[in-house]
Write a protein that holds these residues in place. Sequence first.
Motif, PDB file in Angstrom:
ATOM      1  N   ARG A  38       0.779  -1.356   0.016  1.00  0.00           N
ATOM      2  CA  ARG A  38       0.086  -0.015  -0.150  1.00  0.00           C
ATOM      3  C   ARG A  38       0.946   1.304  -0.038  1.00  0.00           C
ATOM      4  O   ARG A  38       0.516   2.155  -0.747  1.00  0.00           O
ATOM      5  N   TYR A  39       1.955   1.178   0.823  1.00  0.00           N
ATOM      6  CA  TYR A  39       3.042   2.397   0.794  1.00  0.00           C
ATOM      7  C   TYR A  39       3.350   2.765  -0.680  1.00  0.00           C
ATOM      8  O   TYR A  39       3.273   3.537  -1.346  1.00  0.00           O
ATOM      9  N   GLN A  40       3.870   1.580  -1.349  1.00  0.00           N
ATOM     10  CA  GLN A  40       4.533   1.781  -2.644  1.00  0.00           C
ATOM     11  C   GLN A  40       3.296   2.289  -3.608  1.00  0.00           C
ATOM     12  O   GLN A  40       3.512   3.190  -4.385  1.00  0.00           O
ATOM     13  N   LEU A  41       2.222   1.940  -3.609  1.00  0.00           N
ATOM     14  CA  LEU A  41       1.084   2.278  -4.359  1.00  0.00           C
ATOM     15  C   LEU A  41       0.484   3.858  -3.979  1.00  0.00           C
ATOM     16  O   LEU A  41       0.585   4.457  -5.080  1.00  0.00           O
ATOM     17  N   LEU A  42       0.630   4.109  -2.867  1.00  0.00           N
ATOM     18  CA  LEU A  42       0.099   5.392  -2.663  1.00  0.00           C
ATOM     19  C   LEU A  42       1.348   6.399  -3.105  1.00  0.00           C
ATOM     20  O   LEU A  42       1.161   7.639  -3.840  1.00  0.00           O
ATOM     21  N   VAL A  43       2.657   6.087  -3.019  1.00  0.00           N
ATOM     22  CA  VAL A  43       4.027   6.733  -3.518  1.00  0.00           C
ATOM     23  C   VAL A  43       3.817   6.779  -4.964  1.00  0.00           C
ATOM     24  O   VAL A  43       3.919   8.099  -5.599  1.00  0.00           O
ATOM     25  N   GLU A  44       3.285   5.673  -5.622  1.00  0.00           N
ATOM     26  CA  GLU A  44       3.106   5.914  -7.039  1.00  0.00           C
ATOM     27  C   GLU A  44       2.059   6.669  -7.610  1.00  0.00           C
ATOM     28  O   GLU A  44       2.280   7.441  -8.467  1.00  0.00           O
ATOM     29  N   MET A  45       1.154   6.726  -6.918  1.00  0.00           N
ATOM     30  CA  MET A  45      -0.220   7.551  -7.299  1.00  0.00           C
ATOM     31  C   MET A  45       0.340   9.009  -6.795  1.00  0.00           C
ATOM     32  O   MET A  45      -0.219  10.046  -7.859  1.00  0.00           O
ATOM     33  N   SER A  46       1.090   9.190  -5.875  1.00  0.00           N
ATOM     34  CA  SER A  46       1.363  10.682  -5.617  1.00  0.00           C
ATOM     35  C   SER A  46       2.435  11.228  -6.873  1.00  0.00           C
ATOM     36  O   SER A  46       2.415  12.450  -7.098  1.00  0.00           O
ATOM     37  N   HIS A  47       3.318  10.198  -7.060  1.00  0.00           N
ATOM     38  CA  HIS A  47       4.294  10.552  -8.274  1.00  0.00           C
ATOM     39  C   HIS A  47       3.506  10.973  -9.542  1.00  0.00           C
ATOM     40  O   HIS A  47       3.753  12.017 -10.137  1.00  0.00           O
ATOM     41  N   ARG A  48       2.418  10.400  -9.959  1.00  0.00           N
ATOM     42  CA  ARG A  48       1.598  10.651 -10.918  1.00  0.00           C
ATOM     43  C   ARG A  48       0.609  11.925 -10.945  1.00  0.00           C
ATOM     44  O   ARG A  48       0.850  12.723 -11.790  1.00  0.00           O
ATOM     45  N   LEU A  49       0.345  12.159  -9.840  1.00  0.00           N
ATOM     46  CA  LEU A  49      -0.529  13.186  -9.543  1.00  0.00           C
ATOM     47  C   LEU A  49       0.560  14.503  -9.498  1.00  0.00           C
ATOM     48  O   LEU A  49       0.298  15.731 -10.112  1.00  0.00           O
ATOM     49  N   TYR A  50       1.664  14.350  -8.932  1.00  0.00           N
ATOM     50  CA  TYR A  50       2.473  15.654  -8.888  1.00  0.00           C
ATOM     51  C   TYR A  50       2.978  15.853 -10.336  1.00  0.00           C
ATOM     52  O   TYR A  50       3.077  17.036 -10.576  1.00  0.00           O
ATOM     53  N   HIS A  51       3.310  14.863 -11.009  1.00  0.00           N
ATOM     54  CA  HIS A  51       3.657  15.123 -12.543  1.00  0.00           C
ATOM     55  C   HIS A  51       2.521  15.504 -13.222  1.00  0.00           C
ATOM     56  O   HIS A  51       2.969  16.423 -14.423  1.00  0.00           O
ATOM     57  N   PHE A  52       1.526  15.201 -13.047  1.00  0.00           N
ATOM     58  CA  PHE A  52       0.346  15.864 -13.680  1.00  0.00           C
ATOM     59  C   PHE A  52      -0.058  17.353 -13.547  1.00  0.00           C
ATOM     60  O   PHE A  52      -0.431  18.171 -14.100  1.00  0.00           O
ATOM     61  N   MET A  53       0.141  17.774 -12.182  1.00  0.00           N
ATOM     62  CA  MET A  53       0.085  19.075 -11.730  1.00  0.00           C
ATOM     63  C   MET A  53       0.976  19.896 -12.436  1.00  0.00           C
ATOM     64  O   MET A  53       0.650  21.195 -12.496  1.00  0.00           O
ATOM     65  N   GLN A  54       2.272  19.482 -12.562  1.00  0.00           N
ATOM     66  CA  GLN A  54       3.214  20.637 -12.990  1.00  0.00           C
ATOM     67  C   GLN A  54       2.694  21.337 -14.260  1.00  0.00           C
ATOM     68  O   GLN A  54       2.859  22.538 -14.131  1.00  0.00           O
ATOM     69  N   PRO A  55       2.360  20.730 -15.319  1.00  0.00           N
ATOM     70  CA  PRO A  55       1.939  21.393 -16.321  1.00  0.00           C
ATOM     71  C   PRO A  55       0.791  22.532 -16.064  1.00  0.00           C
ATOM     72  O   PRO A  55       0.379  23.757 -16.483  1.00  0.00           O
ATOM     73  N   LEU A  56      -0.073  21.945 -15.242  1.00  0.00           N
ATOM     74  CA  LEU A  56      -1.085  22.763 -14.709  1.00  0.00           C
ATOM     75  C   LEU A  56      -0.660  24.145 -14.180  1.00  0.00           C
ATOM     76  O   LEU A  56      -1.401  25.420 -14.288  1.00  0.00           O
ATOM     77  N   ALA A  57      -0.060  24.102 -13.136  1.00  0.00           N
ATOM     78  CA  ALA A  57       0.809  24.924 -12.437  1.00  0.00           C
ATOM     79  C   ALA A  57       1.315  25.924 -13.541  1.00  0.00           C
ATOM     80  O   ALA A  57       1.170  27.175 -13.341  1.00  0.00           O
ATOM     81  N   PHE A  58       1.994  25.274 -14.429  1.00  0.00           N
ATOM     82  CA  PHE A  58       2.687  26.365 -15.394  1.00  0.00           C
ATOM     83  C   PHE A  58       1.829  27.067 -16.369  1.00  0.00           C
ATOM     84  O   PHE A  58       2.048  28.287 -16.255  1.00  0.00           O
ATOM     85  N   LEU A  59       0.673  26.469 -16.827  1.00  0.00           N
ATOM     86  CA  LEU A  59      -0.323  27.116 -17.757  1.00  0.00           C
ATOM     87  C   LEU A  59      -1.028  28.121 -16.679  1.00  0.00           C
ATOM     88  O   LEU A  59      -1.369  29.069 -17.426  1.00  0.00           O
ATOM     89  N   GLY A  60      -1.401  27.684 -15.437  1.00  0.00           N
ATOM     90  CA  GLY A  60      -2.224  28.701 -14.710  1.00  0.00           C
ATOM     91  C   GLY A  60      -1.287  29.979 -14.388  1.00  0.00           C
ATOM     92  O   GLY A  60      -1.858  31.077 -14.561  1.00  0.00           O
TER      93      GLY A  60
END
Length: 139
Positions: A38-60
Amino acid sequence: MLWTKVFHLLFIISWFAGLFYLPRLYVNIAQQPVDSPRYQLLVEMSHRLYHFMQPLAFLGVTTGLGLYLYYGIGSGRGWIHAKMLLVLGLIAFHGYCGRILTHFKRHSNQRSHVFYRWFNEIPVLVLLLVLILVVLKPF
Protein backbone atom coordinates in the motif's frame (compact mmCIF):
# COMPACT_ATOMS: atom_id res chain seq x y z
CA MET A 1 -8.87 38.16 -23.01
CA LEU A 2 -12.04 36.47 -21.77
CA TRP A 3 -10.81 33.14 -23.16
CA THR A 4 -7.53 33.67 -21.33
CA LYS A 5 -9.50 34.22 -18.11
CA VAL A 6 -11.48 31.04 -18.71
CA PHE A 7 -8.35 28.98 -19.23
CA HIS A 8 -6.59 30.68 -16.32
CA LEU A 9 -9.43 29.67 -14.01
CA LEU A 10 -9.51 26.13 -15.44
CA PHE A 11 -5.77 25.63 -14.91
CA ILE A 12 -5.77 27.18 -11.44
CA ILE A 13 -8.79 25.16 -10.27
CA SER A 14 -7.18 21.98 -11.59
CA TRP A 15 -3.84 22.80 -9.98
CA PHE A 16 -5.56 23.48 -6.67
CA ALA A 17 -7.36 20.15 -6.85
CA GLY A 18 -3.92 18.55 -6.94
CA LEU A 19 -2.60 20.84 -4.19
CA PHE A 20 -5.52 19.75 -2.01
CA TYR A 21 -5.18 16.03 -2.72
CA LEU A 22 -1.41 15.46 -2.82
CA PRO A 23 -0.76 16.36 0.84
CA ARG A 24 -3.74 14.18 1.77
CA LEU A 25 -2.00 11.29 0.04
CA TYR A 26 1.06 12.12 2.15
CA VAL A 27 -1.04 11.70 5.30
CA ASN A 28 -1.95 8.19 4.14
CA ILE A 29 1.60 7.31 3.10
CA ALA A 30 2.97 8.43 6.47
CA GLN A 31 0.58 6.00 8.19
CA GLN A 32 1.84 2.97 6.22
CA PRO A 33 4.83 0.75 6.95
CA VAL A 34 7.47 1.47 4.29
CA ASP A 35 7.63 -2.18 3.24
CA SER A 36 3.90 -2.52 2.59
CA PRO A 37 2.45 -2.75 -0.93
CA ARG A 38 0.00 0.00 0.00
CA TYR A 39 2.92 2.36 0.77
CA GLN A 40 4.36 1.78 -2.69
CA LEU A 41 0.97 2.19 -4.37
CA LEU A 42 0.36 5.52 -2.61
CA VAL A 43 3.84 6.75 -3.52
CA GLU A 44 3.22 5.85 -7.17
CA MET A 45 -0.15 7.62 -7.10
CA SER A 46 1.52 10.68 -5.58
CA HIS A 47 4.22 10.62 -8.23
CA ARG A 48 1.69 10.54 -11.08
CA LEU A 49 -0.42 13.29 -9.49
CA TYR A 50 2.60 15.52 -8.86
CA HIS A 51 3.75 15.25 -12.47
CA PHE A 52 0.21 15.81 -13.73
CA MET A 53 0.02 19.00 -11.65
CA GLN A 54 3.21 20.53 -13.04
CA PRO A 55 1.89 21.62 -16.46
CA LEU A 56 -1.33 22.84 -14.82
CA ALA A 57 0.71 25.05 -12.49
CA PHE A 58 2.82 26.34 -15.39
CA LEU A 59 -0.20 27.09 -17.56
CA GLY A 60 -2.12 28.68 -14.68
CA VAL A 61 0.78 30.96 -13.76
CA THR A 62 1.50 31.77 -17.41
CA THR A 63 -2.09 32.73 -18.22
CA GLY A 64 -2.26 34.74 -14.99
CA LEU A 65 0.91 36.59 -15.94
CA GLY A 66 -0.58 37.27 -19.37
CA LEU A 67 -3.69 38.74 -17.76
CA TYR A 68 -1.53 40.83 -15.43
CA LEU A 69 0.45 42.24 -18.34
CA TYR A 70 -2.64 42.85 -20.48
CA TYR A 71 -4.56 44.75 -17.81
CA GLY A 72 -1.58 46.84 -16.79
CA ILE A 73 1.18 46.65 -14.28
CA GLY A 74 1.06 48.57 -11.04
CA SER A 75 -1.13 51.68 -10.99
CA GLY A 76 -1.88 51.44 -7.30
CA ARG A 77 -3.21 47.89 -7.32
CA GLY A 78 -1.65 46.56 -4.16
CA TRP A 79 -3.97 43.57 -4.04
CA ILE A 80 -2.51 42.12 -7.25
CA HIS A 81 1.02 42.33 -5.86
CA ALA A 82 -0.12 40.57 -2.69
CA LYS A 83 -1.80 37.92 -4.85
CA MET A 84 1.40 37.44 -6.84
CA LEU A 85 3.32 36.98 -3.61
CA LEU A 86 0.84 34.27 -2.57
CA VAL A 87 1.24 32.61 -5.98
CA LEU A 88 5.01 32.54 -5.47
CA GLY A 89 4.31 30.87 -2.13
CA LEU A 90 2.14 28.27 -3.90
CA ILE A 91 4.92 27.59 -6.38
CA ALA A 92 7.28 27.05 -3.44
CA PHE A 93 4.67 24.81 -1.78
CA HIS A 94 4.38 22.78 -4.99
CA GLY A 95 8.16 22.41 -5.12
CA TYR A 96 8.29 21.37 -1.49
CA CYS A 97 5.64 18.73 -2.22
CA GLY A 98 8.06 17.31 -4.79
CA ARG A 99 10.83 17.24 -2.20
CA ILE A 100 8.57 15.40 0.25
CA LEU A 101 7.70 12.91 -2.48
CA THR A 102 11.40 12.24 -3.00
CA HIS A 103 11.75 11.48 0.72
CA PHE A 104 8.87 9.02 0.53
CA LYS A 105 10.41 7.34 -2.53
CA ARG A 106 13.73 6.97 -0.69
CA HIS A 107 12.01 5.78 2.50
CA SER A 108 13.59 8.69 4.34
CA ASN A 109 10.49 10.51 5.56
CA GLN A 110 10.96 11.91 9.07
CA ARG A 111 7.52 13.49 9.50
CA SER A 112 4.38 12.05 11.05
CA HIS A 113 0.93 11.92 9.54
CA VAL A 114 -0.05 14.72 11.96
CA PHE A 115 2.46 17.06 10.28
CA TYR A 116 0.95 16.26 6.89
CA ARG A 117 -2.57 16.87 8.21
CA TRP A 118 -1.53 20.42 9.08
CA PHE A 119 0.52 20.77 5.88
CA ASN A 120 -2.63 19.80 3.99
CA GLU A 121 -4.36 23.00 5.17
CA ILE A 122 -1.86 25.44 3.65
CA PRO A 123 -3.38 25.55 0.14
CA VAL A 124 -6.86 26.07 1.62
CA LEU A 125 -5.66 29.13 3.55
CA VAL A 126 -3.80 30.51 0.54
CA LEU A 127 -6.86 30.05 -1.66
CA LEU A 128 -9.01 31.89 0.87
CA LEU A 129 -6.54 34.79 0.94
CA VAL A 130 -6.35 34.93 -2.85
CA LEU A 131 -10.15 34.93 -3.15
CA ILE A 132 -10.40 37.75 -0.61
CA LEU A 133 -7.82 39.77 -2.54
CA VAL A 134 -9.40 39.17 -5.97
CA VAL A 135 -13.02 39.68 -4.99
CA LEU A 136 -12.76 42.41 -2.36
CA LYS A 137 -9.62 44.18 -3.66
CA PRO A 138 -9.02 45.57 -0.16
CA PHE A 139 -6.06 47.74 -1.20
